[in-house]
Scaffold this motif. Sequence first.
Motif, PDB file in Angstrom:
ATOM      1  N   ALA A   1     -19.782  -7.196   3.078  1.00 25.32           N
ATOM      2  CA  ALA A   1     -18.847  -7.087   4.202  1.00 25.32           C
ATOM      3  C   ALA A   1     -18.566  -8.433   4.837  1.00 25.32           C
ATOM      4  CB  ALA A   1     -19.402  -6.122   5.243  1.00 25.32           C
TER       5      ALA A   1
ATOM      6  N   LEU B   1     -15.082  -2.213   1.692  1.00 28.32           N
ATOM      7  CA  LEU B   1     -16.176  -1.422   2.243  1.00 28.32           C
ATOM      8  C   LEU B   1     -16.080   0.021   1.765  1.00 28.32           C
ATOM      9  CD1 LEU B   1     -16.073  -3.958   4.117  1.00 28.32           C
ATOM     10  CD2 LEU B   1     -16.911  -2.486   5.949  1.00 28.32           C
TER      11      LEU B   1
ATOM     12  N   GLY C   1     -15.024  -0.337   8.354  1.00 26.54           N
ATOM     13  CA  GLY C   1     -14.254  -1.559   8.499  1.00 26.54           C
ATOM     14  C   GLY C   1     -13.713  -1.738   9.908  1.00 26.54           C
TER      15      GLY C   1
END
Length: 573
Positions: free
Chosen positions: A131, A146, A186
Amino acid sequence: MRNLFPAIAAVVLTATLAACGANPGGPRPRRAADVPATRCDHRLDTAFRAWAGAGFSGSIAITKGGRVECLAAYGTADEATGRPNTPETVFSIGSVTKAFTAAAVFALVEEGKLSLDDRAGRILPELDGAAAKATVRQLLLHTGGLNGSHAGDDYEPLGRDAALAAIGALEPAFEPGRGYLYSNAGYTLLALVVEKASGLSFRAYLASRILRLPGGRGAGGFWDGEPAVAGPRAVGRLGNGTAGHPGGFGGPYWAVEGNGGLAMTMRDLAAWTHALFTGRLLSRESAAAIGRPGHDLGGGRSETPGWVAFDESLFGEPFLTTAGGGGEVGHNTTVAWIPGQERVVAIAANRPEVSAEDLLRAVGPALLTGGPLPTPTVAPRDGADGADGGAAADVAAIVGSYELETGGSFDVSAAAGKITVSATGPDAVTALFPPGGSSALDQRGHDERVLALLAGETQEGRKERASLTAAFGPLRGVALAGTVTGGGEVRTYVTITAGTRPVLGWYSVNERGGVQAAEVPTEPPRLTFVPSGDGRYVPDDPTGAGPGVSLSLRDRNLVVSRADGTSTARRTG
C-alpha cells in the motif's frame, strides 16, 4: 454485515432529471399523517405516491442551478412510533462519503500540503507493505492495487495505528496503476493521508473545511461519533426485518473513516453536490479534475475521484453519480450531478423493498422518453386483510415443509396474505433464485473464489479461517450451499463444518478473491411471494426485476416454475 460495493446502478438518473423541470414528489408516509408537498409536479407526485404504497420509504431532493425544485418524503422514519419521513430526516449516506474524502484531498492539494502524485508511504512513513507504493491519485481511482478489507466489520473498534497496520498487511492484487479494484481500505488510507497532511483529525478537517455550504451552514455530520449529524434520524430496516443500527457506536471509527460514516438530509447532500461542482466549495479547477473521467471502466463509464462518470453515449448528456448502502444501518442513498443542466438529484431510502436505486431504475426510462410513468408491479393481494376467505385459505394451504428429490428443501410460512419461502441446499437455492444469462458463469467463478478463500489459499483467507475457528471451533469442512445474484451483488452460501455443528454463512468477493461482504452465521436465503389470482404465487417485487419464478400447489406438492422448467418438492410437514 458489510456491503462494500460501489453501487453505481443509477444509470437512468439523467432520465429522471430531464423530466423534473417542474418538481416531483409529495410525501405520503404510511402509518402517519401526510406531510405537506412542496412545489412538486403532480405527475411525479402521483407516481412516487404509488411507489411509496409499494414500499419506498425515504426522501428526495432535486435542485437546478442551486435552486430547490423539489423536496419530498415518503413512508415512516420510525415504524415503532409511526414518525414520518420528512425533508429534514437524516440518512446515512454510506459510500457516498468517498466523494467527501476525495474533496478533502483536493482541498489539501489547493493548500499546497499534498500532491496527487505523492506516494502514501512518503506521507505516512509508518505505513508498510504494498500500500505504501500507491499514489494518492491511484487511491482516489481505486487503481492502487489494494485487495480485501482492513476491518472485519463496520462496527469493529479500530484505532488509527491498527488501521495503518491492517492496510499495510493487505496483499496486493496488482502493482499500483496496473488494474482496478474498488477498495474501501484505499479510501480509509486517504483519510489517514488527509489527517497527516492537514495536521487535524480527519473528522475535524472534514467538519471545518469540507462539510460547509456557502454561507457557512454545516452539511451534516457523522452517523456515529462527533461531530454528530443534527436532526431526526430515519431508522433503517434490514433485509431480515430487523431495525438497522441507530448510531451511538463509541469508536474508534477507522473501520469506516474515509469510506463511509457520514450522514445528512437529502437537501444538504444536493446543496453540497452543487457547491462542489460549481466551484463554491473548491476551486473550479479542482471541481473539473474531480469530474474528469479517470480510469476507464468500459460501457461509457469512468472512475473519477469519489464518483463514476458516464459519457453522452447513454442518454446524450454526460453525468456523474455515486451511491452507497447496505451494511448495518439499513439505508440506501444515491446522488447524481448533471453538469449541462446544473442539476442534482439526491435520494435516500430506509427500507429494502424499494431502494433509492430501485426507484430510479423503474421510473427513469419512462421519464427519459416522456411516456407515462410506470406504477409498481404489484400482484392482486386478495385475502391480505382477511376479506377474501378463499384466498386466505389458499395461502394457509401452501404453508409447510417440502423436499426435492435431489435433497434440497423449502420451508414456507405466511403472514399478512404473503408467503415467505426459505431454501436450503444448492438445488433448492438454484430453483428459487435461477441465474439468468451469463450470470451462471459468473456464479461458478464466484463459488470457486469463495472456496479458495475458505481453504486459506490467500492471506485474507487464512485470516478468515482463524476468525471462524475462534468463533465456532476447528474447521473440518466447507461445502457450497447455493448462490444468489441480485442488486449487483453475488452471494455464495456455504455450510461450514466447525466444532460440533454446521454453520451457514455467505460471502461476496471481488474478482481477485477479496472479501467485499459477508455474514456468518446467517439464515437461508428466502423470497417473499404474493398470490397472483390464478392459483399461483409470484415474487413480491414492485420493480419486476426479481427472480423469474412462480409457485403453485399440485397434489399438495410445491411446484417451482422457471423459464427453463419446473422443480417439484414433496410435502414433508
